[in-house]
Design a protein around this motif. Structure first.
Motif, PDB file in Angstrom:
ATOM      1  N   SER A 126       0.835  -1.196   0.000  1.00  0.00           N
ATOM      2  CA  SER A 126       0.000   0.000   0.000  1.00  0.00           C
ATOM      3  C   SER A 126       0.869   1.244   0.000  1.00  0.00           C
ATOM      4  O   SER A 126       0.392   2.332  -0.287  1.00  0.00           O
ATOM      5  N   ASP A 141      -7.429  -7.679  -2.620  1.00  0.00           N
ATOM      6  CA  ASP A 141      -7.951  -6.341  -2.938  1.00  0.00           C
ATOM      7  C   ASP A 141      -9.353  -6.128  -2.387  1.00  0.00           C
ATOM      8  O   ASP A 141      -9.722  -5.006  -2.042  1.00  0.00           O
ATOM      9  N   ASN A 156      -6.167   0.775   0.259  1.00  0.00           N
ATOM     10  CA  ASN A 156      -5.246   1.808   0.727  1.00  0.00           C
ATOM     11  C   ASN A 156      -4.636   1.489   2.087  1.00  0.00           C
ATOM     12  O   ASN A 156      -4.487   2.358   2.939  1.00  0.00           O
ATOM     13  N   GLY A 157      -4.308   0.230   2.313  1.00  0.00           N
ATOM     14  CA  GLY A 157      -3.676  -0.166   3.557  1.00  0.00           C
ATOM     15  C   GLY A 157      -4.630  -0.313   4.725  1.00  0.00           C
ATOM     16  O   GLY A 157      -4.204  -0.479   5.857  1.00  0.00           O
TER      17      GLY A 157
END
Length: 144
Positions: free
Chosen positions: A21, A117, A122-123
């Motif tokens: 990320s 995913d 985004n982490g």
């Protein structure tokens, strides 16, 4: 939760799946980081703690059969929550691949990435419900 990377590695230290990320690292920096972390985690005894500090990361890892699941996080994140996430990821991969193994990841890498995913964005962990994660994956399977 700020996950910096997720690595799936076999017992020989070969990376089978890598998801980052943190986009600021170059490919060479990632390769070096993976090598250092994998060597450090694989060299540890089975009885040792599953938490390792490396550079500015805290690495949480767990071994399932012949695969090591490694997650790099910020130093202020909850390690036990990440262990739960790793277990949830393994259960989700098990459900999709019917008892996941290294070969499943090698020959279906795009689906493994798609599952990761669906769980991370985004982490951040955005979904842990296995049915919700697998629903779009199964729709994609039907379309193919």
């Amino acid at each position: 939760m700020a996950l910096k990377f997720v690595l799936l590695v076999n017992k020989q230290g070969q990376t089978r799946l890598a998801k980052y990320s943190d986009q600021s690292m170059t490919v060479e920096e990632r390769r070096v980081l993976e090598g250092e972390i994998v060597r450090k985690c694989l060299a540890r005894a089975e009885r040792q703690c599953s938490f390792v500090e490396h550079r500015n990361y805290k690495v949480i890892y767990r071994r399932y059969a012949s695969l090591f699941f490694l997650v790099g996080i910020d130093n202020d994140e909850n390690e036990l929550a990440i262990l739960e996430f790793i277990h949830c990821l393994v259960e989700t991969l098990d459900r999709y691949f019917s008892n996941v193994c290294e070969l499943d990841l090698m020959f279906n890498l795009e689906m493994a990435h798609f599952i990761v995913d669906e769980m991370l964005m985004n982490g951040r962990i955005v979904e842990t419900n296995k049915q919700n994660v697998l629903a779009p994956v199964q729709l994609l399977d039907k379309a193919l």
